[in-house]
Design a protein around this motif. Structure first.
Motif, PDB file in Angstrom:
ATOM      1  N   VAL A   1      -4.003  57.631  45.950  1.00 23.68           N
ATOM      2  CA  VAL A   1      -3.748  56.746  47.100  1.00 23.68           C
ATOM      3  C   VAL A   1      -4.258  55.332  46.814  1.00 23.68           C
ATOM      4  N   ALA A   2      -4.241  54.966  45.522  1.00 18.47           N
ATOM      5  CA  ALA A   2      -4.817  53.678  45.142  1.00 18.47           C
ATOM      6  C   ALA A   2      -3.771  52.587  44.929  1.00 18.47           C
ATOM      7  N   GLY A   3      -2.505  52.899  45.205  1.00 18.49           N
ATOM      8  CA  GLY A   3      -1.449  51.900  44.996  1.00 18.49           C
ATOM      9  C   GLY A   3      -1.597  50.743  45.973  1.00 18.49           C
ATOM     10  N   LEU A   4      -0.908  49.647  45.675  1.00 17.46           N
ATOM     11  CA  LEU A   4      -1.052  48.451  46.508  1.00 17.46           C
ATOM     12  C   LEU A   4      -0.153  48.478  47.736  1.00 17.46           C
ATOM     13  N   GLY A   5       0.868  49.321  47.727  1.00 19.70           N
ATOM     14  CA  GLY A   5       1.748  49.436  48.892  1.00 19.70           C
ATOM     15  C   GLY A   5       2.454  48.144  49.233  1.00 19.70           C
ATOM     16  N   THR A   6       2.942  47.438  48.228  1.00 26.84           N
ATOM     17  CA  THR A   6       3.514  46.101  48.473  1.00 26.84           C
ATOM     18  C   THR A   6       4.784  46.139  49.314  1.00 26.84           C
ATOM     19  N   ARG A   7       5.495  47.277  49.300  1.00 24.77           N
ATOM     20  CA  ARG A   7       6.747  47.327  50.073  1.00 24.77           C
ATOM     21  C   ARG A   7       6.474  47.303  51.569  1.00 24.77           C
ATOM     22  N   PHE A   8       5.215  47.528  51.941  1.00 24.28           N
ATOM     23  CA  PHE A   8       4.899  47.605  53.362  1.00 24.28           C
ATOM     24  C   PHE A   8       3.995  46.480  53.837  1.00 24.28           C
TER      25      PHE A   8
ATOM     26  N   ARG B   1     -12.887  56.709  42.705  1.00 21.60           N
ATOM     27  CA  ARG B   1     -12.270  55.376  42.700  1.00 21.60           C
ATOM     28  C   ARG B   1     -11.495  55.155  41.408  1.00 21.60           C
ATOM     29  N   GLN B   2     -10.351  54.542  41.546  1.00 19.21           N
ATOM     30  CA  GLN B   2      -9.566  54.225  40.357  1.00 19.21           C
ATOM     31  C   GLN B   2      -9.981  52.878  39.751  1.00 19.21           C
ATOM     32  N   GLY B   3     -10.653  52.022  40.525  1.00 17.56           N
ATOM     33  CA  GLY B   3     -10.934  50.675  40.002  1.00 17.56           C
ATOM     34  C   GLY B   3      -9.644  49.887  40.014  1.00 17.56           C
ATOM     35  N   ASP B   4      -9.197  49.450  38.858  1.00 16.98           N
ATOM     36  CA  ASP B   4      -7.930  48.718  38.804  1.00 16.98           C
ATOM     37  C   ASP B   4      -6.763  49.688  38.930  1.00 16.98           C
ATOM     38  N   PRO B   5      -5.780  49.378  39.793  1.00 15.45           N
ATOM     39  CA  PRO B   5      -4.604  50.263  39.890  1.00 15.45           C
ATOM     40  C   PRO B   5      -3.680  50.050  38.695  1.00 15.45           C
ATOM     41  N   LEU B   6      -3.953  50.766  37.617  1.00 21.89           N
ATOM     42  CA  LEU B   6      -3.209  50.561  36.366  1.00 21.89           C
ATOM     43  C   LEU B   6      -2.031  51.513  36.229  1.00 21.89           C
ATOM     44  N   GLY B   7      -1.625  52.119  37.354  1.00 23.51           N
ATOM     45  CA  GLY B   7      -0.447  52.985  37.322  1.00 23.51           C
ATOM     46  C   GLY B   7      -0.772  54.419  37.709  1.00 23.51           C
ATOM     47  N   LEU B   8       0.285  55.139  38.040  1.00 24.45           N
ATOM     48  CA  LEU B   8       0.123  56.524  38.494  1.00 24.45           C
ATOM     49  C   LEU B   8      -0.500  57.402  37.400  1.00 24.45           C
ATOM     50  N   GLY B   9      -0.086  57.173  36.147  1.00 23.28           N
ATOM     51  CA  GLY B   9      -0.659  57.952  35.043  1.00 23.28           C
ATOM     52  C   GLY B   9      -2.163  57.726  34.954  1.00 23.28           C
ATOM     53  N   HIS B  10      -2.562  56.481  35.124  1.00 28.69           N
ATOM     54  CA  HIS B  10      -3.980  56.135  35.081  1.00 28.69           C
ATOM     55  C   HIS B  10      -4.720  56.794  36.249  1.00 28.69           C
ATOM     56  N   ALA B  11      -4.091  56.807  37.429  1.00 27.31           N
ATOM     57  CA  ALA B  11      -4.716  57.446  38.600  1.00 27.31           C
ATOM     58  C   ALA B  11      -4.957  58.932  38.327  1.00 27.31           C
ATOM     59  N   VAL B  12      -4.004  59.576  37.677  1.00 27.35           N
ATOM     60  CA  VAL B  12      -4.153  61.005  37.361  1.00 27.35           C
ATOM     61  C   VAL B  12      -5.286  61.198  36.341  1.00 27.35           C
TER      62      VAL B  12
ATOM     63  N   LEU C   1       0.113  65.361  44.439  1.00 27.71           N
ATOM     64  CA  LEU C   1       1.003  65.091  45.576  1.00 27.71           C
ATOM     65  C   LEU C   1       0.945  63.601  45.884  1.00 27.71           C
ATOM     66  N   LEU C   2       2.076  62.946  45.960  1.00 24.84           N
ATOM     67  CA  LEU C   2       2.084  61.533  46.328  1.00 24.84           C
ATOM     68  C   LEU C   2       2.237  61.384  47.835  1.00 24.84           C
ATOM     69  N   GLY C   3       1.388  60.528  48.382  1.00 23.20           N
ATOM     70  CA  GLY C   3       1.367  60.346  49.831  1.00 23.20           C
ATOM     71  C   GLY C   3       2.633  59.731  50.394  1.00 23.20           C
ATOM     72  N   ASP C   4       3.442  59.122  49.541  1.00 23.21           N
ATOM     73  CA  ASP C   4       4.695  58.501  49.973  1.00 23.21           C
ATOM     74  C   ASP C   4       5.739  59.501  50.412  1.00 23.21           C
TER      75      ASP C   4
HETATM   76  P1  UTP Z   1       4.105  53.391  44.040  1.00 17.20           P
HETATM   77  O1  UTP Z   1       4.927  53.230  42.844  1.00 17.20           O
HETATM   78  O2  UTP Z   1       4.780  53.759  45.309  1.00 17.20           O
HETATM   79  O3  UTP Z   1       3.280  52.050  44.215  1.00 17.20           O
HETATM   80  O4  UTP Z   1       2.976  54.462  43.697  1.00 17.20           O
HETATM   81  P2  UTP Z   1       2.481  51.500  45.447  1.00 17.20           P
HETATM   82  O5  UTP Z   1       1.646  50.397  44.957  1.00 17.20           O
HETATM   83  O6  UTP Z   1       1.702  52.572  46.149  1.00 17.20           O
HETATM   84  O7  UTP Z   1       3.584  50.991  46.475  1.00 17.20           O
HETATM   85  P3  UTP Z   1       4.589  49.737  46.394  1.00 17.20           P
HETATM   86  O8  UTP Z   1       5.693  50.150  45.470  1.00 17.20           O
HETATM   87  O9  UTP Z   1       3.816  48.547  45.891  1.00 17.20           O
HETATM   88  O10 UTP Z   1       5.042  49.545  47.817  1.00 17.20           O
HETATM   89  C1  UTP Z   1       3.213  55.847  43.744  1.00 17.20           C
HETATM   90  C2  UTP Z   1       1.947  56.551  44.128  1.00 17.20           C
HETATM   91  O11 UTP Z   1       0.955  56.376  43.143  1.00 17.20           O
HETATM   92  C3  UTP Z   1      -0.219  55.835  43.696  1.00 17.20           C
HETATM   93  C4  UTP Z   1       0.204  55.178  44.996  1.00 17.20           C
HETATM   94  O12 UTP Z   1      -0.862  55.152  45.918  1.00 17.20           O
HETATM   95  C5  UTP Z   1       1.351  56.056  45.431  1.00 17.20           C
HETATM   96  O13 UTP Z   1       0.903  57.197  46.135  1.00 17.20           O
HETATM   97  N1  UTP Z   1      -0.788  54.881  42.704  1.00 17.20           N
HETATM   98  C6  UTP Z   1       0.034  54.009  42.064  1.00 17.20           C
HETATM   99  C7  UTP Z   1      -2.127  54.925  42.433  1.00 17.20           C
HETATM  100  O14 UTP Z   1      -2.904  55.722  43.019  1.00 17.20           O
HETATM  101  N2  UTP Z   1      -2.626  54.076  41.495  1.00 17.20           N
HETATM  102  C8  UTP Z   1      -1.834  53.195  40.833  1.00 17.20           C
HETATM  103  O15 UTP Z   1      -2.358  52.451  39.976  1.00 17.20           O
HETATM  104  C9  UTP Z   1      -0.486  53.150  41.132  1.00 17.20           C
END
Ligand code: UTP
Length: 314
Positions: A13-20, A105-116, A131-134
């Motif tokens: 759940v560390a993504g930036l969520g920019t679409r929202f 904590r993930q620290g820098d959001p360096l991608g889903l692979g990094h989060a895993v 499971l992705l929260g999206d």
């Molecule tokens: P998304 O690709 O949907 O990216 O990540 P995002 O930043 O959450 O959303 P947008 O695209 O900017 O609106 C897919 C999933 O991976 C997590 C996100 O929280 C989401 O559940 N994620 C992604 C991380 O935990 N860390 C990351 O570095 C990137």
């Protein structure tokens, strides 16, 4: 390496969520309410429903609201107790008592692979779910349980796939796959992240549920940043798909044909709220009646005819 049934779920759940944005400027997108529960609660409920009661959330900035949601709020409980409001008390206990939730904590959001990869120490050498929260999967269409079953039968890792129109495949990870004896299971031979429609090997999109062999951690350690400079889980899965089963490789796909709501996208989020509200026994009947009138009014307006009965009740 443990061969037992997975017990752990990882929820990044560390993504930036920019679409929202701007809603997600100070609030994780997973906390946006879908009717009266934050999206993340549906996802944790789904994990628990599939028997995964050890949940690790990989958080980033703005983690507080998530932690608070699954923690007790004594002041609120005392106030509801004083009023004798058992129904609402039960509702807030439901989120607190749901699962054994841990945070890292993930620290820098360096991608889903990094989060895993950040989950490695907690998970250890066992198969586990991601499971992705999206993605909200309708509880009447149990996908994760089926994926765990397929992983128990075939070993390796399992991804969830969904057929999408070819012109939408560039929004997803895409799988090249061959059929198996099971109608809903394919053998994944390759994966590519967000391919242009004319380069996509199929219209099978990867959606946000995975059951992964712990070998994924070894692969992720060696996976360089890919698309958008992020460490892509899809790239690691591509490597796993080409590795022998004896080395922890092999990827199966469960083709999901049930109801899924993409709440990370604004239009998808609105559809999720409307669908889930319509299905709710307490809200549905009144809401659906209003919705029917509202749609009729929209159609009337689109046909250019002047409304006879005025606006739908607010
Ligand atoms: P998304 O690709 O949907 O990216 O990540 P995002 O930043 O959450 O959303 P947008 O695209 O900017 O609106 C897919 C999933 O991976 C997590 C996100 O929280 C989401 O559940 N994620 C992604 C991380 O935990 N860390 C990351 O570095 C990137």
């Amino acid at each position: 390496m443990s061969t037992g049934r997975p017990t752990k779920a990882v929820i990044p759940v560390a993504g930036l969520g920019t679409r929202f944005l701007p809603a997600t400027k100070a609030t994780p997108k997973e906390m946006l309410p879908v009717v009266d529960k934050p999206a993340i609660q549906y996802v944790v409920e789904e994990a628990v429903q599939a028997g995964l009661t050890d949940v690790l959330m990989v958080t980033g900035r703005n983690k507080r609201p998530l932690e608070d949601h699954f923690d007790r709020n004594i002041e609120l409980e005392l106030s509801l107790e004083a009023k004798g409001d058992q129904e609402r008390l039960d509702r807030i206990h439901a989120s607190t008592d749901l699962a054994n939730i841990h945070y890292v904590r993930q620290g820098d959001p360096l991608g889903l692979g990094h989060a895993v990869l950040v989950a490695e120490q907690h998970v250890g050498r066992e198969a586990f779910a991601v499971l992705l929260g999206d993605d909200l999967i309708d509880e009447r269409d149990p996908l994760l349980a089926r994926m765990l079953e397929v992983q128990a039968q075939r070993g390796g890792s399992v991804v969830a796939l969904m057929e999408v129109p070819q012109q939408q495949i560039h929004l997803y990870g895409c799988a090249a796959a061959t059929a198996t004896d099971d109608d809903d299971v394919v053998r994944v031979t390759g994966l590519v992240e967000k391919p242009p429609a004319d380069e996509a090997p199929s219209n099978l999109a990867v959606i946000g549920r995975y059951v992964l062999s712990p070998t994924v951690f070894d692969v992720l350690h060696e996976t360089p940043p890919g698309r958008a400079g992020e460490i892509q889980l899809t790239d690691a899965l591509q490597t796993l798909a080409t590795m022998p089963a004896d080395d922890g490789g092999g990827v199966s796909g469960v083709v999901f044909r049930g109801r899924r709501y993409d709440t990370g996208d604004r239009a998808g989020y609105l559809k999720a709220v409307v669908r889930i509200a319509s299905d709710r026994a307490d809200l549905g009947p009144e809401f659906v009646e209003w919705l029917g009138q509202f749609v009729a009014e929209l159609k009337q307006a689109a046909n250019g005819s002047s409304s006879t009965g005025g606006r739908v009740n607010p």
